[in-house]
Design an enzyme around this catalytic site. Structure first.
Site, PDB file in Angstrom:
ATOM      1  N   LYS A  65       0.932  -1.115  -0.045  1.00 33.21           N
ATOM      2  CA  LYS A  65      -0.004  -0.020   0.024  1.00 33.21           C
ATOM      3  C   LYS A  65       0.918   1.266   0.010  1.00 33.21           C
ATOM      4  O   LYS A  65       1.814   1.263   0.889  1.00 33.21           O
ATOM      5  CB  LYS A  65      -0.944   0.166   1.282  1.00 33.21           C
ATOM      6  N   LYS A  72      -2.336  -1.617  -3.816  1.00 37.80           N
ATOM      7  CA  LYS A  72      -3.269  -0.252  -3.538  1.00 37.80           C
ATOM      8  C   LYS A  72      -2.323   1.109  -3.860  1.00 37.80           C
ATOM      9  O   LYS A  72      -1.252   1.002  -3.186  1.00 37.80           O
ATOM     10  CB  LYS A  72      -3.850  -0.509  -2.277  1.00 37.80           C
TER      11      LYS A  72
HETATM   12  C1  PBG Z   1      -6.761   3.652   5.560  1.00 43.44           C
HETATM   13  C2  PBG Z   1      -7.622   3.330   4.098  1.00 43.44           C
HETATM   14  C3  PBG Z   1      -7.410   4.451   3.231  1.00 43.44           C
HETATM   15  C4  PBG Z   1      -8.199   3.684   2.003  1.00 43.44           C
HETATM   16  C5  PBG Z   1      -8.656   2.300   2.627  1.00 43.44           C
HETATM   17  N1  PBG Z   1      -8.194   2.365   3.811  1.00 43.44           N
HETATM   18  C6  PBG Z   1      -6.823   5.557   3.147  1.00 43.44           C
HETATM   19  C7  PBG Z   1      -5.560   6.142   3.623  1.00 43.44           C
HETATM   20  O1  PBG Z   1      -4.653   4.938   3.624  1.00 43.44           O
HETATM   21  O2  PBG Z   1      -5.340   6.883   3.922  1.00 43.44           O
HETATM   22  C8  PBG Z   1      -8.334   4.303   0.814  1.00 43.44           C
HETATM   23  C9  PBG Z   1      -9.584   3.988  -0.212  1.00 43.44           C
HETATM   24  C10 PBG Z   1      -9.740   4.779  -1.379  1.00 43.44           C
HETATM   25  O3  PBG Z   1      -9.156   5.787  -1.337  1.00 43.44           O
HETATM   26  O4  PBG Z   1     -10.699   4.416  -1.870  1.00 43.44           O
HETATM   27  N2  PBG Z   1      -7.068   2.664   6.476  1.00 43.44           N
END
Ligand code: PBG
Length: 332
Positions: free
Chosen positions: A203, A257
């Site tokens: 991520k 991601k």
């Molecule tokens: C954080 C989390 C995020 C998303 C899913 N879980 C955002 C972040 O890390 O700030 C993003 C999902 C999206 O942008 O659609 N736990």
């Protein structure tokens, strides 16, 4: 990989196999179906049935009743899994994300309601504190530092609260080191031997999460950025090490991601490890496509299916996408 020898033109004419829809369909290498889709659903703890998310046209925050209806819709459309993301009253947020541990909090409540009404649809929960902290970070913040090991204790408790409510899959998205191992241990110790872990293994710290943070109500709160725990966008080798570590700690499935800007990572991870690899077409990707579609600059149906099919071609087992219900309808 070896290829068939290429005959010289005109013995070989690539266009022979492109001349009609039936033959194109017959020789297509990858195919997208509703079973490849995971639907991220934003839920809220207020009275209103649905509250539109301004930066994500077509996406609403749903109350408990609407979330159950969405799960029924997922079942009817052949979407196997929904993923829950909570927007809770900011009065319930604190520095430690305590509400994440509440067994009768919003997420456990919705999990129970969905599993009661539509047990045949899988339910996945995000493990991270950002929706529950007043600073918007995924872990515990002490003296300006996100503390890894202190965060782990809370993430374990959060996972257990989700598993006890009946979540089928827990999905750590926090990017703390060692979290998959301690969560797996705790699940086994409590007898949740079938609870699956889908780890957000690779991520990246990304600008494309912007609209999501509005959706869950953490954008105003977020202090600084997440670069001390989410991955640096320049790294690809590190993604493989992250995935290897999470698999060794007991992850059943992994995720990359964001999606479209990281297709190379999806391809590398899926071909290297050959484990179910998911990809998240995140909020910023959705918002940017919706905006172009609303302006008539992108052909809506084709653009949606093209991006989702590209994830499959890159090797993804499935895609988390806010387009899931629309795409499933298009796929019939
Ligand atoms: C954080 C989390 C995020 C998303 C899913 N879980 C955002 C972040 O890390 O700030 C993003 C999902 C999206 O942008 O659609 N736990």
């Amino acid at each position: 990989m070896s290829h068939a020898p290429v005959a010289p033109y005109p013995a070989l004419r690539f266009r022979r196999l492109r001349q009609a829809d039936w033959i194109r369909r017959l020789v297509r290498e990858t195919v997208l179906t509703p079973a490849d889709l995971v639907w991220p659903i934003v839920i809220h703890d207020g009275e209103e049935a649905r509250i539109p998310v301004t930066s994500m046209p077509g996406v609403d925050r749903l109350n408990v009743v609407e979330a159950v209806k969405a799960a029924m819709e997922a079942r009817d459309l052949g979407i196997p899994l929904v993923a829950l993301f909570p927007n809770i009253d900011s009065a319930r947020k604190d520095a430690f994300g305590s509400e994440a541990l509440n067994p009768s909090g919003l997420v456990p409540t919705v999990v129970r309601a969905i599993k009661d009404a539509v047990p045949e649809v899988g339910v996945m929960c995000d493990v991270a504190l950002d929706c529950y902290t007043d600073h918007g970070h995924d872990g515990v913040l002490v003296d300006g530092v996100i503390r890894n090991d202190e965060s782990l204790e809370r993430l374990v408790e959060q996972s257990l609260a989700q598993a006890r409510a009946g979540a089928d899959i827990v999905a750590p998205s926090d990017m703390m080191d060692g979290r998959v191992g301690v969560i797996r241990q705790a699940l086994e110790a409590e007898g949740f031997k079938d609870t699956m872990i889908l780890s957000y293994a690779a991520k990246y710290a990304s600008a494309f999460y912007g609209p999501y943070r509005e959706a869950v109500g953490s954008s105003k709160a977020l202090q600084g950025d997440k670069k001390t725990y989410q991955m640096d966008l320049g790294n690809s080798e590190e993604a493989l090490r992250e995935v290897a570590a999470d698999l060794a700690e007991g992850a059943d499935m992994v995720m990359v991601k964001p999606g479209m800007p990281y297709l190379d990572i999806v391809q590398r991870v899926s071909s290297t490890f050959r484990v179910p690899t998911f990809v998240y077409q995140v909020s910023g990707e959705y918002a940017m496509m919706r905006a172009a579609m609303q302006n008539g600059w992108l052909e809506e149906e084709r653009a949606i299916l093209e991006t989702l099919s590209a994830f499959k071609r890159a090797g993804a087992a499935g895609v988390l996408t806010y387009f899931a219900p629309q795409a499933a309808r298009l796929l019939g």
